[in-house]
Structures are given as structure tokens and as C-alpha cells.
Design a protein around this motif. Sequence first.
Motif, PDB file in Angstrom:
ATOM      1  N   TYR A   1     -10.536 -17.547 -11.596  1.00  0.00           N
ATOM      2  CA  TYR A   1     -11.011 -17.384 -10.216  1.00  0.00           C
ATOM      3  C   TYR A   1      -9.845 -17.460  -9.240  1.00  0.00           C
ATOM      4  N   ALA A   2      -8.907 -18.395  -9.509  1.00  0.00           N
ATOM      5  CA  ALA A   2      -7.756 -18.523  -8.606  1.00  0.00           C
ATOM      6  C   ALA A   2      -6.935 -17.242  -8.613  1.00  0.00           C
ATOM      7  N   LEU A   3      -6.780 -16.673  -9.791  1.00  0.00           N
ATOM      8  CA  LEU A   3      -6.040 -15.417  -9.915  1.00  0.00           C
ATOM      9  C   LEU A   3      -6.753 -14.311  -9.126  1.00  0.00           C
ATOM     10  N   GLY A   4      -8.083 -14.258  -9.296  1.00  0.00           N
ATOM     11  CA  GLY A   4      -8.871 -13.276  -8.548  1.00  0.00           C
ATOM     12  C   GLY A   4      -8.718 -13.489  -7.052  1.00  0.00           C
ATOM     13  N   PHE A   5      -8.739 -14.756  -6.645  1.00  0.00           N
ATOM     14  CA  PHE A   5      -8.572 -15.064  -5.220  1.00  0.00           C
ATOM     15  C   PHE A   5      -7.270 -14.478  -4.704  1.00  0.00           C
ATOM     16  N   ILE A   6      -6.176 -14.716  -5.429  1.00  0.00           N
ATOM     17  CA  ILE A   6      -4.879 -14.242  -4.934  1.00  0.00           C
ATOM     18  C   ILE A   6      -4.889 -12.719  -4.829  1.00  0.00           C
ATOM     19  N   GLY A   7      -5.449 -12.061  -5.827  1.00  0.00           N
ATOM     20  CA  GLY A   7      -5.516 -10.597  -5.793  1.00  0.00           C
ATOM     21  C   GLY A   7      -6.298 -10.108  -4.586  1.00  0.00           C
ATOM     22  N   PHE A   8      -7.482 -10.676  -4.367  1.00  0.00           N
ATOM     23  CA  PHE A   8      -8.315 -10.255  -3.237  1.00  0.00           C
ATOM     24  C   PHE A   8      -7.646 -10.610  -1.920  1.00  0.00           C
ATOM     25  N   PHE A   9      -7.024 -11.797  -1.908  1.00  0.00           N
ATOM     26  CA  PHE A   9      -6.424 -12.235  -0.657  1.00  0.00           C
ATOM     27  C   PHE A   9      -5.225 -11.359  -0.292  1.00  0.00           C
ATOM     28  N   LEU A  10      -4.520 -10.877  -1.301  1.00  0.00           N
ATOM     29  CA  LEU A  10      -3.412  -9.949  -1.025  1.00  0.00           C
ATOM     30  C   LEU A  10      -3.938  -8.694  -0.341  1.00  0.00           C
ATOM     31  N   ILE A  11      -5.022  -8.149  -0.884  1.00  0.00           N
ATOM     32  CA  ILE A  11      -5.568  -6.923  -0.282  1.00  0.00           C
ATOM     33  C   ILE A  11      -6.175  -7.229   1.079  1.00  0.00           C
ATOM     34  N   GLY A  12      -6.970  -8.299   1.140  1.00  0.00           N
ATOM     35  CA  GLY A  12      -7.592  -8.663   2.418  1.00  0.00           C
ATOM     36  C   GLY A  12      -6.553  -9.000   3.466  1.00  0.00           C
ATOM     37  N   GLY A  13      -5.510  -9.711   3.051  1.00  0.00           N
ATOM     38  CA  GLY A  13      -4.488 -10.125   4.006  1.00  0.00           C
ATOM     39  C   GLY A  13      -3.648  -8.960   4.480  1.00  0.00           C
ATOM     40  N   THR A  14      -3.223  -8.104   3.544  1.00  0.00           N
ATOM     41  CA  THR A  14      -2.363  -6.999   3.976  1.00  0.00           C
ATOM     42  C   THR A  14      -3.149  -5.974   4.795  1.00  0.00           C
ATOM     43  N   THR A  15      -4.444  -5.811   4.526  1.00  0.00           N
ATOM     44  CA  THR A  15      -5.196  -4.890   5.392  1.00  0.00           C
ATOM     45  C   THR A  15      -5.352  -5.489   6.783  1.00  0.00           C
ATOM     46  N   GLY A  16      -5.229  -6.816   6.883  1.00  0.00           N
ATOM     47  CA  GLY A  16      -5.189  -7.436   8.207  1.00  0.00           C
ATOM     48  C   GLY A  16      -3.988  -6.958   9.004  1.00  0.00           C
ATOM     49  N   LEU A  17      -2.893  -6.630   8.296  1.00  0.00           N
ATOM     50  CA  LEU A  17      -1.707  -6.109   8.996  1.00  0.00           C
ATOM     51  C   LEU A  17      -2.010  -4.770   9.664  1.00  0.00           C
ATOM     52  N   PHE A  18      -2.861  -3.977   9.013  1.00  0.00           N
ATOM     53  CA  PHE A  18      -3.259  -2.687   9.606  1.00  0.00           C
ATOM     54  C   PHE A  18      -4.020  -2.938  10.906  1.00  0.00           C
ATOM     55  N   LEU A  19      -4.915  -3.929  10.844  1.00  0.00           N
ATOM     56  CA  LEU A  19      -5.803  -4.158  11.984  1.00  0.00           C
ATOM     57  C   LEU A  19      -5.072  -4.815  13.147  1.00  0.00           C
ATOM     58  N   ALA A  20      -3.983  -5.513  12.843  1.00  0.00           N
ATOM     59  CA  ALA A  20      -3.247  -6.168  13.928  1.00  0.00           C
ATOM     60  C   ALA A  20      -2.378  -5.175  14.689  1.00  0.00           C
ATOM     61  N   ALA A  21      -2.043  -4.040  14.055  1.00  0.00           N
ATOM     62  CA  ALA A  21      -1.258  -3.003  14.743  1.00  0.00           C
ATOM     63  C   ALA A  21      -2.195  -2.269  15.697  1.00  0.00           C
ATOM     64  N   ILE A  22      -2.008  -2.460  17.000  1.00  0.00           N
ATOM     65  CA  ILE A  22      -3.036  -2.005  17.950  1.00  0.00           C
ATOM     66  C   ILE A  22      -3.352  -0.529  17.791  1.00  0.00           C
ATOM     67  N   GLY A  23      -2.287   0.294  17.741  1.00  0.00           N
ATOM     68  CA  GLY A  23      -2.503   1.728  17.695  1.00  0.00           C
ATOM     69  C   GLY A  23      -3.327   2.166  16.489  1.00  0.00           C
ATOM     70  N   LEU A  24      -3.221   1.398  15.415  1.00  0.00           N
ATOM     71  CA  LEU A  24      -3.977   1.719  14.201  1.00  0.00           C
ATOM     72  C   LEU A  24      -5.382   1.122  14.278  1.00  0.00           C
ATOM     73  N   ASP A  25      -5.481  -0.055  14.876  1.00  0.00           N
ATOM     74  CA  ASP A  25      -6.788  -0.711  14.990  1.00  0.00           C
ATOM     75  C   ASP A  25      -7.744   0.111  15.828  1.00  0.00           C
ATOM     76  N   ILE A  26      -7.209   0.813  16.850  1.00  0.00           N
ATOM     77  CA  ILE A  26      -8.070   1.636  17.693  1.00  0.00           C
ATOM     78  C   ILE A  26      -8.894   2.577  16.801  1.00  0.00           C
ATOM     79  N   HIS A  27      -8.245   3.142  15.786  1.00  0.00           N
ATOM     80  CA  HIS A  27      -8.950   4.079  14.901  1.00  0.00           C
ATOM     81  C   HIS A  27      -9.924   3.355  13.960  1.00  0.00           C
ATOM     82  N   VAL A  28      -9.505   2.270  13.356  1.00  0.00           N
ATOM     83  CA  VAL A  28     -10.351   1.683  12.299  1.00  0.00           C
ATOM     84  C   VAL A  28     -11.281   0.585  12.798  1.00  0.00           C
ATOM     85  N   HIS A  29     -11.127   0.161  14.042  1.00  0.00           N
ATOM     86  CA  HIS A  29     -12.016  -0.861  14.597  1.00  0.00           C
ATOM     87  C   HIS A  29     -13.476  -0.415  14.473  1.00  0.00           C
ATOM     88  N   ASP A  30     -14.347  -1.368  14.080  1.00  0.00           N
ATOM     89  CA  ASP A  30     -15.778  -1.083  13.949  1.00  0.00           C
ATOM     90  C   ASP A  30     -16.100   0.011  12.931  1.00  0.00           C
TER      91      ASP A  30
END
Lengths: 556, 374
Positions: free
Chosen positions: A360-389
Amino acid sequence: MIDAASMGGDLPVVPPKDNYINRAYSIKSWLLTKDHKRIAILYLITITFFFFLGGAFAVMIRLELLTPASDLVQPETYNKFFTMHGVVMIFLFLIPSVPATLGNFLVPLMIGAKDLAFPKINLLSWYILVIGGIFILYAVVAGGVDTGWTFYTPYSSTYSNTYVMAAAIGVFITGFSSILTGLNFIVTIHTMRAPGMTWYRLPLFIWSHYATSLIMVLGTPVVAVTILLVGLERVFRVGIFDPAIGGDPILFQHLFWFYSHPAVYIMLLPGMGVISELITAFSRKNMFGYKFVAYASLGIAIYGFLVWGHHMFTSGQSIYGSLVFSFLTYFVAIPSAIKVFNWTATLYRGSISYDTPMLYALGFIGFFLIGGTTGLFLAAIGLDIHVHDTYFVVAHFHYIMVGGTVMAYLGGLHYWWPKLTGRMYPEGWARLSALIIFVGFNLTFFPQFVVGYMGMPRRYAAYPDDPVWQMLNVLSTAGASILGAGYLLPMVYLPWSMRYGKYAPSNPWGATGLEWQTTSPPPTENFEETPVVTWEPYEYRPREEKVVVNKILPTD
Amino acid sequence: MNSLFLLRNFPLFPDEGSTVARNVDGLFFFITAVSAFFSVLIVAVIIYFFIRYRRRSETEAPQPIEGSNKLEITWTVIPFGLVMIMFLGGAYVYFTMARPPRDTMDIYVVGKQWMWKIQHPEGNREINELHVPVNTSIRLTMTTEDVIHSFYIPDFRIKQDVVPGRYTTMWFKATKPGKYQLFCAEYCGTNHSGMIGTIYVMEPADYEAWLSGGAAEGSLASQGQKVFQDLACNTCHRSDAQGRGPVLDGLFGKPVQIQGGQTLVADESYLRESILNPRAKLVMGFEPIMPTFQGQVSEEQLLQLIAYIKSLGAPGEQQQQGSINTPQQSNQRPTSVPTSAAGANRGGAPNSNQANTGAANQTRTPARQGNREQ
């Protein structure tokens, strides 16, 4: 500290004659208990119920989205499904999940205390959650709510004709449950540590619960007041958020996200604490960079309060405001990254076992990597405008909340199951369920990133009849069926193991930590005598070989 | 850029239909590359450790490793540097989205549960459809009659919430003719998923042909003039400075001194507020005698009134303005006055002003002030 006997195995395991479970059997002894361990079990049963209720709504959502047209249910029914899914999952499952069950059970045990600082308030917090849950259940049964879990105004305060007030009162009430739990944890961790249990000897689970408690105490009152204001506007037409009567709808978003972004960390931080325990226990290593991981939790809790505006890049807020929020949001990424790097480094030269909690811990790290790095997309304003909502956001936060928090919760539940119940879970079934959940989860949510970037908005009962969009949604629904099966398995074998599982020794994993030094299950008082801590956290190396003077560690 | 070109025909990727789309996608690929690189690296290291350091005997007790400040600093500083690049990239793309160019064509949008109502300056109206010419910067000024909506064109990579009680704006320049999907992206109630529409991007000539096919009621400004007269605004707001209210001619985009000494620019939001809540920001030297028009004018009529006020250029400034803007105007909007609107009051004026509205007020105001000083 560890010897071969405590690692289980050879010696026949005898269950303790007197423990918190068999001390008394009456229903009253459970409903009026002040024992943090029994209250944790009450929470466990409650939130499991809500998890399945929320899950049932998710099933309906995925079924409707199998086809582009809104054909399984009416759009208004679909809107109620996703609203109730969000409300139940967030306020009645995810927020209490790790802290109220595992946290309640383990915080006193891990610091060597007999109970939480305020046992009656602890019981009260459970009753408050149940009462809040009843209001929300009433809203569900009476006809549902259709505002989305975000309760955006003026839709929620003026336009929705559904049971908004019942749900809002429910959310308002459950808030006090987490405020009281947070308060209890803070006071307990400050005042009730066993002799020798200094701050830097605390398990990281405690650090992350401390950080979480700060958010609970400081953030939750804001959402409570906000929901109250929505109620005032809805019932008494006091103009706060509806511009037609002089209010400001964007003000609601600021207030709501001021709590609800930190609330993401209420859901995530305790899970990170669980992962720190699992990684160290199943690699038999001390945490690499302990202090960095500990302070990363506090850093996340503090920064988490400064980034709410990143939910509002498209709302029309000031463009310079958006810039500041984007900048600060990237700051939050750093402590999260530090944690992942330190978990990875902890594995280096460890003794890694593949028991279910570690999977489970291994799964957590894998999911958290994807969830966390996609957060980088959403924090970039110009990109978030497109993917927001869009579904991109839906996938992102499910990777964090379900992929992260639920994986950590299940991993922790398996890890401490022997301590909770005195029985071992069936390892084979457990590994199988972890695998099924991993596959099902990815299949459910990864296609949503793709369809989200293509532009599919969230909260849509129907979507354009495009074969690619439908294919991605069908994949998602197929994955959800697998995921559902994966979640059902532990609900069968865990209760089964309470009667038929092998008796658990005090310390089946050979783990450090005070909770493993008492019996499984522990006595009501937790420890026969108050432990005195003379060792550093996660000291897996047998003590005889180690120089403990002045805390200097042997050089390799 | 080759990879980008290939992806354009990739069925799992949205079309790039506007000038900003390519920038957004570039940012997307950059963050994807960085994220994928680090994720794969971490997962590979974890898998390697899992195999290399698997438990071989039950009594294993590995050496403790305390940590390393050097490593901690390394994996703090490198990610920080990378995310700052992402931040700057995101900010750069956002600024191009948030700040319209000088020469925009203005179109007005009113959201309503569950439809999009569009008004063109030439007077054409449409519902859930928006016709625009290709390679022209379009600025949308938007509001809603009820709840919050959000105007979203995925292929253009742009989205803007539409908020009751205020105007929000967005702009885009479509790069190729075609049909594009329009969504409402902010949950707005029962039929939220039905609040969709189509953007038709047309060649300029086709667009002119389409424009001339509608607008029986005259241009937006002339419709506004009718509202202006119906509501008897003209009894106080007279152009000869003898009325009880301020002169509106040439007002739009100019600085206004309000009571309290503050100065603000008379933009759409200010005009809207002054009609609905006249006492909020009273012009210096005038009595608070104007009644509120809240509830008496619809959002659409408000936009018409504003279009009318915009069209009221002060005499004498007309030529100045024209000379500043003519080059861009002639490039971008060869013939934006449809025949149907030509006969309307001050037929030529709306266009010269309208071409100006895209300019940020800050950049425009000093020029106007200069004019006045001459």
C-alpha cells in the motif's frame, strides 16, 4: 529493543487476558466509553458506512457516464449523485478517515500516554460527527442536494431548490467534530508524552497529526462560519453572497477555499504520517532526514493556508492576486517533494519486506507522484485556465485523496490491524486486494486526465457524442468496477479475521514505536506501567551494537 | 516543434484553435516532461531498492543512516528551480491571455440558466452560438442574470467565469475557420451539461455576409439609444452640459473624478455600477439625485446602454482618435459596419470607439489627457 521473540514466529502467541475489547461487552460500555481505542473503533465503523454510501453514489456517476447522453437518470438526479458523493466522501469519510480512527487509536499509544487529554470531549466529537452525519443522511433521504460539495453561491444560497439547509447544517456540525479532535491531539501531544519522549523522538505519524490538528483548529471555524452565512442568506435573505441583494459571490469562494484548500492537507498529512511509519517498519530503517520530514509536515500545514486563491484563477480575481497564489502554490510542492525523496532514500540499504502494508505504501508513493506532479500543471496559471473545472482536476484530486489518503488509510489499517483487534489479517487476500485496487484505480482515473485535457468539464450529466470521449469514459467506468471489487475484499476478510485470523503477537512486524511494546490488543490503560523512552525514533539496529552516549551514531 | 505538429492529428489531444493554444500546450509538454522524468526516476530507484535490499533473513538489522544535509539541499533546490520555471511559464502564458491587444472587436455575452446570449455591436444576436471572424482579436464582455457560469472553449484553451453583478472579460484570436465546442464550465444547476454551444470561426468575407443577414433592430448602440430615451436618461444627461447629470459624450475610457477626490476610469464596470447604484461613486460636483435602475433594465439592456455611451464620442476628439487608430483598424476590421446598422445614429462612431476598447485603459487614458490639454 527488538529481540527475536517479539518479532513473532517461534513462540506460541497467547492473547492477553485483559484488553480494551474484552473489558466489557455491553452496548452501553461502547457508546459511553471514554477509551480512545474504543472511540477509534466507533469512528472506524461509522466512516466505513459513509465510505460505502459515498462509493454507491460514485457507482451511479460512473454508470451514467458510460454513454454520452443523460439516459440512466435525469440530470437533476445525476447532479445530486455527484454532490452527495462529494459531501459524504469529504466531510464524513476523508476528513475523519486517518486522524479519527488510526490517529485516535495511536496518538496516546505512540507517545506513551494512557488516553487523550480530554477523553469525554473525544467521545463528544464522535457523537457530533454522527449527528452531522444524520443531518446529511436526512438531506440524502429527503431528496438530495444538488449544489456540488463546494456549495458555490448564489446557486446554493438562492437558486437551488434542494435540501441545501439540511446538508449545510450537517457540514457545519461535523466541523466541530474535527475542531475538537484537533484540539485534543494538540493538547495531548504537548502535555502527555512519556518521560524521555522528546519532540525529536516522536514518530513522524505524531508530527503529521500535530500539523493536521493545527489546520483543523485554525481552518475549520472558517468553513463553519461560511456555511452559516450561506444559511443566513438562504433563509433570511441577508445579502452576503448574492449580488441581487447586495452580496459578493466571489467572497464565498475566498472563504470556502480558505478552509477547503487546507482541508486537502487535513486529508493528506495524516496519510503521509502513516506512510512514514510503514516505510521505516518494512525496511527496518530509521527515517532518512527525520527532521526534514517532520518540518515538511509543518511547512505544508502553514503554506497550505496561503494558497487558496489557486482555486479561483478563472473567477475574475485580480491577475496579480493570481500571480501571488500561483507562486505560493509552488512553494507547497517543495515540502511534499522532500517527503517523497526522503521516503525513497530510507529504503536505501534497508531490509525490505513485501508485506501488504508496504505494498500500500508503494502504491501511495506511485499515486502521490502522479497526483502531486499534476498539481504542478494546475499551479501554472496559464495552464490552469484551460484545465480548471475539467476532468483533469477531477483526476488530480482523486489521485491525491483516493490514491493518496485511502491507500495510506488501508495500508495503516492493515499494519495496525493486529494491534486494533489482536488478530492477523490473511496476507494472501490482502496482497491481492492491494493489487486490484492499484490496477482499478489507475484504470479509473488516468483516462480522466486525458479526457480532461481534451476539455470535458466536470459535473456534466451528458457529454458530447465523441467516440474518443466515450471510450475514455468507458475505460474509467470499467476501472471503477475493478476498484470497487478491490475495496470490497478487505471489507470481507478484515471482519472475517476478527474471528478466524491468527492471534497477533505484541509486535508482529518487529517494529519500533511504543504501540508495539504493549499487548495486542492493548489493555484499556494502554501500558501496565508508563514507558520511559531512552532511544531515538525508528531505532531498528539492536541496541547492544550501538553507541547511545550523546546521541552519536556509529559511523558506517 | 515537430512533436507538436504530430500531436495535432493525435486523437487524444484537443485541436489548437487560437493564438494562445500553442503556448498553453508548450507549457503542458514542458511540465509533462519534467514530471515524467522525475516520476520515472523515483519509481525506478524505488523498484531497484525493493529488489536490491529485499529482506533475506528475518533477523536482518540494517545500519541506520541518519540523513544527509547535502542531499536534502540538493533535492530542495533543484525542484524549486524547476517549479519556478513552471511558475514563470504559467505567468507568461496567463498574461497573454489576460491582457487583450489594443485592437479588439467587442462582443457581449449574457449567461442565464441554461443558455448563452450573445450580442454583437452591429446588433446581431444569437443564442448558444457565436460567429466570429478568423484572425481577429475578439474581446468578450460577460455577465449573467442568475448564477455563476463559465465560458469555456477547450480548443482555444481559454475559460473565464461569468459572475452575476459584474463584468468579466476574456479575449481570443481564432487561427483557423471551423466549428468549436463551447461549454459552461462552472456548475450552474440542473441543466448545466446542456449549457453548451458552438463557436463558428469564419473567413472575414463570410462573417460580413453572416452579419448582414441579421440585426433588424439596428446596431447595439442604436438599441442602447432607444433604451436611453425610453428610460428618459436624456432629460438629465444632456450633451450641452445643461443637464442635472454629467455629460456622457466622450466619457468612456476617460478618467473621472468622484466625490472624495478619487479618480477612476469610466469603463464598462463603472458605467454599469453607476446605472444600478448611482450613489456608489458619484461624479464630483453632482448631486445624488439619480434613482437606481436596478430591476428596471435587464443585463442585455445594460450592455446596450453601455454600447451607446461608448459610441458617444465628444465632438472634436473624433478626428484625433481616428488618426491614432486608423492603421490597426483598417488591418483588422476592414468593413465592420454592416449596411443594416449604417443608418443608425452616429453610425460611424461606434466602430472607432469600439476598436479602442480593447486597449488597456491605462495605456489609453494618457493619450486622451494629452488631447485635452492641447
